[in-house]
Design a protein around this motif. Structure first.
Motif, PDB file in Angstrom:
ATOM      1  N   UNK A 144      45.322  32.453  48.531  1.00 48.30           N
ATOM      2  CA  UNK A 144      46.453  33.736  48.229  1.00 48.30           C
ATOM      3  C   UNK A 144      45.577  34.771  47.818  1.00 48.30           C
ATOM      4  N   UNK A 145      45.699  35.716  48.269  1.00 48.56           N
ATOM      5  CA  UNK A 145      45.097  37.263  47.561  1.00 48.56           C
ATOM      6  C   UNK A 145      46.147  38.105  47.138  1.00 48.56           C
ATOM      7  N   UNK A 146      46.155  38.594  45.844  1.00 45.07           N
ATOM      8  CA  UNK A 146      47.237  39.334  45.332  1.00 45.07           C
ATOM      9  C   UNK A 146      46.609  40.916  44.993  1.00 45.07           C
ATOM     10  N   UNK A 147      47.095  41.891  45.156  1.00 41.16           N
ATOM     11  CA  UNK A 147      46.628  43.176  44.931  1.00 41.16           C
ATOM     12  C   UNK A 147      46.320  43.341  43.195  1.00 41.16           C
ATOM     13  N   UNK A 148      47.384  42.965  42.656  1.00 37.17           N
ATOM     14  CA  UNK A 148      47.264  43.170  41.282  1.00 37.17           C
ATOM     15  C   UNK A 148      47.515  41.544  40.613  1.00 37.17           C
ATOM     16  N   UNK A 149      46.345  41.037  40.224  1.00 34.81           N
ATOM     17  CA  UNK A 149      46.259  39.469  39.886  1.00 34.81           C
ATOM     18  C   UNK A 149      47.340  39.259  38.483  1.00 34.81           C
ATOM     19  N   UNK A 150      47.593  40.438  37.759  1.00 31.54           N
ATOM     20  CA  UNK A 150      48.675  40.283  36.681  1.00 31.54           C
ATOM     21  C   UNK A 150      49.636  39.745  37.254  1.00 31.54           C
ATOM     22  N   UNK A 181      36.706  34.421  46.510  1.00 33.66           N
ATOM     23  CA  UNK A 181      37.946  35.288  46.533  1.00 33.66           C
ATOM     24  C   UNK A 181      37.501  36.801  46.848  1.00 33.66           C
ATOM     25  N   UNK A 182      36.429  37.268  46.124  1.00 34.18           N
ATOM     26  CA  UNK A 182      35.919  38.579  46.375  1.00 34.18           C
ATOM     27  C   UNK A 182      35.401  38.718  47.780  1.00 34.18           C
ATOM     28  N   UNK A 183      34.660  37.555  48.168  1.00 33.11           N
ATOM     29  CA  UNK A 183      34.018  37.608  49.650  1.00 33.11           C
ATOM     30  C   UNK A 183      35.128  37.558  50.859  1.00 33.11           C
ATOM     31  N   UNK A 184      36.118  36.828  50.377  1.00 31.17           N
ATOM     32  CA  UNK A 184      37.340  36.869  51.561  1.00 31.17           C
ATOM     33  C   UNK A 184      38.065  38.120  51.666  1.00 31.17           C
ATOM     34  N   UNK A 185      37.995  38.899  50.467  1.00 22.18           N
ATOM     35  CA  UNK A 185      38.641  40.060  50.127  1.00 22.18           C
ATOM     36  C   UNK A 185      37.771  41.150  51.327  1.00 22.18           C
ATOM     37  N   UNK A 186      36.413  41.015  51.010  1.00 20.82           N
ATOM     38  CA  UNK A 186      35.395  42.029  51.868  1.00 20.82           C
ATOM     39  C   UNK A 186      35.743  41.316  53.384  1.00 20.82           C
ATOM     40  N   UNK A 187      35.613  40.068  53.506  1.00 17.09           N
ATOM     41  CA  UNK A 187      35.775  39.599  54.951  1.00 17.09           C
ATOM     42  C   UNK A 187      37.032  40.343  55.740  1.00 17.09           C
ATOM     43  N   UNK A 188      38.063  40.523  54.954  1.00 19.06           N
ATOM     44  CA  UNK A 188      39.314  41.022  55.698  1.00 19.06           C
ATOM     45  C   UNK A 188      39.585  42.380  55.603  1.00 19.06           C
ATOM     46  N   UNK A 189      38.784  43.019  54.662  1.00 17.54           N
ATOM     47  CA  UNK A 189      38.646  44.683  54.513  1.00 17.54           C
ATOM     48  C   UNK A 189      39.775  45.052  53.373  1.00 17.54           C
ATOM     49  N   UNK A 190      39.952  44.308  52.507  1.00 14.89           N
ATOM     50  CA  UNK A 190      40.665  44.895  51.303  1.00 14.89           C
ATOM     51  C   UNK A 190      40.011  44.969  50.190  1.00 14.89           C
ATOM     52  N   UNK A 191      40.197  45.908  49.083  1.00 15.04           N
ATOM     53  CA  UNK A 191      39.210  46.084  47.975  1.00 15.04           C
ATOM     54  C   UNK A 191      39.109  44.552  47.421  1.00 15.04           C
ATOM     55  N   UNK A 192      37.895  44.558  46.656  1.00 18.02           N
ATOM     56  CA  UNK A 192      37.406  43.076  46.213  1.00 18.02           C
ATOM     57  C   UNK A 192      38.205  43.036  44.692  1.00 18.02           C
TER      58      UNK A 192
END
Ligand SMILES: Cc1ncc(COP(=O)(O)O)c(C=O)c1O
Length: 511
Positions: free
Chosen positions: A338-344, A151-162
């Motif tokens: 699915x990526x969510x900015x605030x996982x809460x 999940x962290x790598x996919x965030x880095x991949x598309x350029x959103x904070x991990x």
């Protein structure tokens, strides 16, 4: 006959241990001995490696109909007894490798199904053998950590904070559903979890462009809003959501007592690959306190290409993003995310703590129990194939493959544009739409009929596989390049094959 004397003293305990050990080996019909697994497995890998090596020489499909396939399969009842494992594996390999449609073929360009990276097949074998249940950390210690890292790598991949959180799911529909439900929990009245949607005072409404994939209809049906809650916003000339119409529609709904909850931007629409103006949508969401979801199931991996930075401007504003490793990350089916900015928002939506789960809950932030993040309870180790492919070729490898796919799509557009019998219609990301136009034919109804016949014929013919797109009432052929096996040499060959099929069908239709 003399009874065999039993050993005494410590020798007796050794004897007992041996007896118990032998008894612990249950003679299970499903078990394979080490030798059997090796022999049958090696044979399977031999066959699969030959298949991969020669895939370009095979027809993409044999175009068989269900009746023909049933004949091949045999119309048997559930077998009463078992069968030889080695024969079973060899016959099944034959069955699958002869009668499947091969989206790993270099000339498969249909829908949005990628060629499958072979590392994914090996990863799936490994994942199924270890078989972690990635619903809870205690059941899947290393698998959970690998999913977190993926999940962290996919965030880095598309350029959103991990710092975004998320999880792997089965595909684009599930990835969008997960974001949709998180949005509903966050923006609908708090009582929705206990009292349900029917008790909400105001009608909940959602906003998306007319090009949005059909998942949105399923989502509103499944999660209680109903399809009338969808506001299908007009697109502008570039096929992007019309932001003025979006603003007006939201305002009108608010004036009429509705409760808007979310706007969906599309990053790579299914028909033509257009990316909405994400920044502008984000501003509208901020203004009205709406959830901003991006359906990037197909297109968002292209954010890794530096030339496309502007196209994806606003991506980092999203509250949730859907992306599909089984599309443009070339993973074998199934893998969505699915990526969510605030996982809460995910745990607020999906978490529950029944007494029969003694799992540590998220008070310890290090421990993630993925059953609390999404719809599934027991979960397979999908992350492994995604993680291994990312490690196999890295950021640079993906940047190159995705850029090449885009180049191939542009090349096809140019070839169609420069050809007397083709008309190039659109080109965005790695999707090209075009059509066959025989000399002196201007009747649009006829051209639509002819191009529809071409798509249907190609899809069963086995030489080239494309799908269709309807653009301003024009029936187009649509090629989507998410295929790491397609190369430049395929492009003129594809045009040639379509020309041959087009001419033949035109002659037949004119008779
Ligand atoms: C933009 C978009 N969203 C969602 C989906 C659905 O994805 P899946 O088929 O993996 O469920 C697709 C499928 O092509 C798509 O293109």
């Amino acid at each position: 006959m003399h009874a065999k004397a039993l050993p005494i003293g410590s020798a007796f305990f050794v004897y007992l241990k041996k007896q118990l050990h032998m008894k612990s080996h249950r003679n299970s019909a499903l078990e394979l001995s080490k030798e059997q697994f090796k022999e049958i497995g090696y044979q399977l890998i031999d066959n699969l490696s030959n298949f991969i090596d020669t895939i370009q020489e095979k027809p993409i499909t044999r175009g068989e109909n269900p009746k023909e396939l049933l004949k091949v399969l045999g119309d048997f009842h559930l077998p009463k007894e078992g069968t030889s494992t080695s024969i079973l594996v060899s016959e099944t390999t034959d069955l699958i490798l002869k009668h499947s449609l091969f989206n790993g073929h270099p000339k498969f360009l249909g829908f949005i199904t990628s060629s499958p990276a072979p590392i994914g097949a090996l990863a799936d074998l490994l994942a199924a053998t270890a078989n972690p249940n990635v619903g809870a950390h205690v059941l899947s210690p290393i698998a959970t950590e690998i999913e977190k890292q993926t999940i962290q790598w996919l965030c880095e991949f598309i350029g959103v904070p991990n710092t975004y959180g998320g999880l792997l799911v089965s595909g684009g529909n599930m990835a969008n559903f997960t974001g949709f439900l998180a949005a509903r929990t966050a923006k609908a009245p708090k009582t929705i979890k206990t009292d349900g949607i029917s008790n909400a005072k105001s009608k909940l409404t959602v906003y998306c462009s007319k090009t949005t994939h059909t998942w949105i209809e399923k989502a509103t049906i499944l999660f209680g809003l109903g399809t009338n809650s969808i506001r299908w916003i007009e697109t502008n000339k570039a096929n992007k959501m019309n932001i003025d119409v979006l603003k007006e529609t939201i305002q009108k709904d608010i004036n009429e007592g509705c409760k808007p909850i979310m706007v969906i931007g599309t990053a790579g629409d299914v028909s033509t690959g257009v990316v909405d103006n994400l920044k502008e949508i984000s501003k509208v969401c901020n203004q009205h306190d709406l959830w901003f979801h991006i359906d990037g199931a197909y297109g968002v991996p292209a954010a890794i290409v530096s030339d496309l930075k502007d196209v994806f401007n606003g991506l980092e504003d999203a509250d949730s993003i859907a992306l599909d490793p089984h599309k443009w990350l070339y993973n074998p089916l199934e893998a969505g995310c699915t990526l969510v900015k605030n996982p809460v928002h995910l745990t607020n939506t999906f978490s529950s703590h029944p007494e029969y789960y003694n799992f540590a809950n998220n008070e310890d932030e290090q421990v993630i129990n993925y059953y609390e993040y999404g719809l599934q309870n027991s979960r397979g180790f999908r992350a492994l194939k995604v993680w291994m492919a990312l490690k196999q070729i890295g950021r640079n490898g993906y940047q190159k493959l995705i850029s090449e796919d885009i180049e191939l799509s542009k090349l096809l557009f140019e070839e169609a544009k420069n050809h007397d019998l083709f008309e190039a219609v659109t080109q965005n990301l790695s999707i090209t739409t075009f059509r066959f136009v025989p000399e002196n034919i201007t009747d649009e109804n006829y051209l639509n009929k002819l191009n529809e016949a071409i798509v249907n014929t190609l899809q069963l013919g086995g030489e080239v596989f494309v799908s269709n797109a309807i653009i301003d009432n024009t029936y187009c052929l649509r090629a989507c390049f998410v295929n790491f096996r397609t190369s430049k040499k395929d492009i003129p060959e594809i045009i040639q094959i379509i020309e041959k099929v087009g001419n033949k069908l035109h002659t037949e239709l004119m008779q």
